[in-house]
Design an enzyme around this catalytic site. Sequence first.
Site, PDB file in Angstrom:
ATOM      1  N   ASP A  37      59.346  32.034 -39.720  1.00 34.31           N
ATOM      2  CA  ASP A  37      58.640  30.889 -39.129  1.00 34.31           C
ATOM      3  C   ASP A  37      57.121  31.079 -39.086  1.00 34.31           C
ATOM      4  OD1 ASP A  37      61.266  29.935 -38.494  1.00 34.31           O
ATOM      5  OD2 ASP A  37      61.228  31.163 -36.689  1.00 34.31           O
ATOM      6  N   GLU A 198      63.150  19.979 -37.366  1.00 34.16           N
ATOM      7  CA  GLU A 198      62.451  20.867 -36.432  1.00 34.16           C
ATOM      8  C   GLU A 198      61.212  21.438 -37.106  1.00 34.16           C
ATOM      9  OE1 GLU A 198      65.453  23.754 -35.552  1.00 34.16           O
ATOM     10  OE2 GLU A 198      65.521  24.548 -37.592  1.00 34.16           O
TER      11      GLU A 198
END
Length: 570
Positions: A37, A198
């Site tokens: 991420d 997301e």
Amino acid sequence: MKTLLHFFNFAICALARNLWHSNTTYYNPVLPGWHSDPSCTRVDDTFFCVTSTFIAFPGLPLYASKDLRDWKLISHVWNRESQLPGVSWNSTNQQDGMFAATIRHHNGEFYVICEYLGITGGIIGVLFKTTDPFDNAAWSDPVIFHPDKIDPDLFWDDDGTLYVATQGIVLQTLDMETGELSQPAVSIWNGTGGVWPEGPHLYKKDGYYYLMIAEGGTATNHSITIARAKNITGPYEAYNANPILTNRGTQEYFQTVGHGDLFQDEAGSWWGMCLATRSGPAYEVYPMGREAVLFPVTWEEDEWPVLQRVEGKMSAWPSMPAINRDIPGNGRSNSNPANSSIPNNLIHWRVPREGAFQITDKGLQITPSRNNLTGIPYGPIELSGQRGLAFIGQRQTDTLFQYSVDLASKPRTANYEAGVTIFLTQVNHIDLGVVYLADSNSSNSTGQLYFRFRVESQNIPVAVPQENIVPVPAAWRNSTLRLEISTQNNSTYELSAMPADSPEKALKVGTASAQLVSGGNGTFVGSLIGAYATCNGAGEGERCPGDDAAVFQRWRYEGLGQQIAEDEVV
């Protein structure tokens, strides 16, 4: 200092690293090992990226680079217990903790926003800031906020309003001083139909608000999609050529491509970083988990961004900055090791117990924990691992590597053990320990030293190797013992022991498939290589009986090769 340099000398294979950094091409991953991420920004001539750490501590590592290939670990945003008192020790699940963060620079300050999951009472939102990202101590205590969804973005609009977009995708304003979020959250886009929309990031360009998100879950259907609007609250128009980046449905070695961030270099060229997994389409063997990869982006005026497909060997923009390792701070570079009291690339599973790890004139001293690396999940708190494992490790950052450490002490009390491990989670790890086992046939509780190889692996469709216990040869018992982990290929670990002064006498104690530490209960994380000490449940409360501290010396990690395709290692 000489003593510390003796204890920690992180060897790097010079040839492999020179190949890794080319002037005309570059190789992915640029942040090898577990770095999921990624979120990045640039200030002047320096790029900064932060990645997820979940339950590991210190958390939220911040890397800096001037050339986009060589990155130095300059600080951890979450680096002291006082920033979130008690939170780590109240985390029970293996993938609780600090999920996806965003880093941005605004009005002379760096901001990192993230959310801590897994605590009773709901998600804890945290906003850290600093004017000096090269210093752990300079990172603030967090402003706390209380979101309903994960993966917060940070976006300052032209009027100074701070917006936070989260999973869903919903938008709120955030008060930087109080942590107050505007209510209700405004739904602005739900993606293109993939599961789990997301990881949102907002950008303003050419009069449009661009909203880039992740979709499809974090496995092989992962992707990046995008939409844009004239107003920040929408309506957002989806790009008709979505997804703009994915490797799903391909035979590429890099899979799970998604959850990215975009930024510009000084010449105005666009780049992106996202996560990927070196697993091939089989998606079975990937012990390093989700790593950070770099890709060029073409983004013409009024047009949609075009993201170059992620591969192991990539073509760079002509404007790609020249190799430049002149980054301040004492952190560890991808290419050049650094040494300090305890190197900043070494981490723990949860916040460790105070005093459990110390540098002494003999070496790195680890006070054993009653819980071993597995612990008893949801059992007595002192045996669960929630009070900190006596484990310290570094990310496995190379497909081929050799790691070794010398055990200068030896267990003298029954069930005491000290060793090395490939650690994914408490229920997925491969260990080689030196353990003192009492002699069951003796009436006076005598015993002897053994090498013990054992594996804990859950939710993996591979047979777990049988435990192997081998007596330490009598001729070795007065010698410093060296424990070694190595890889001969991308799928097998070998664990060996030897006298430190006679490495040619190496005894292979066990082998294990790398699939045993790929996914399972650690789908979000990647393998750590390191040392541990335990008394395997003996004693009472949180203390082991006796004072058998384990002392480790001569920590060595040598990267020997990176696999960048099914048939290519550099």
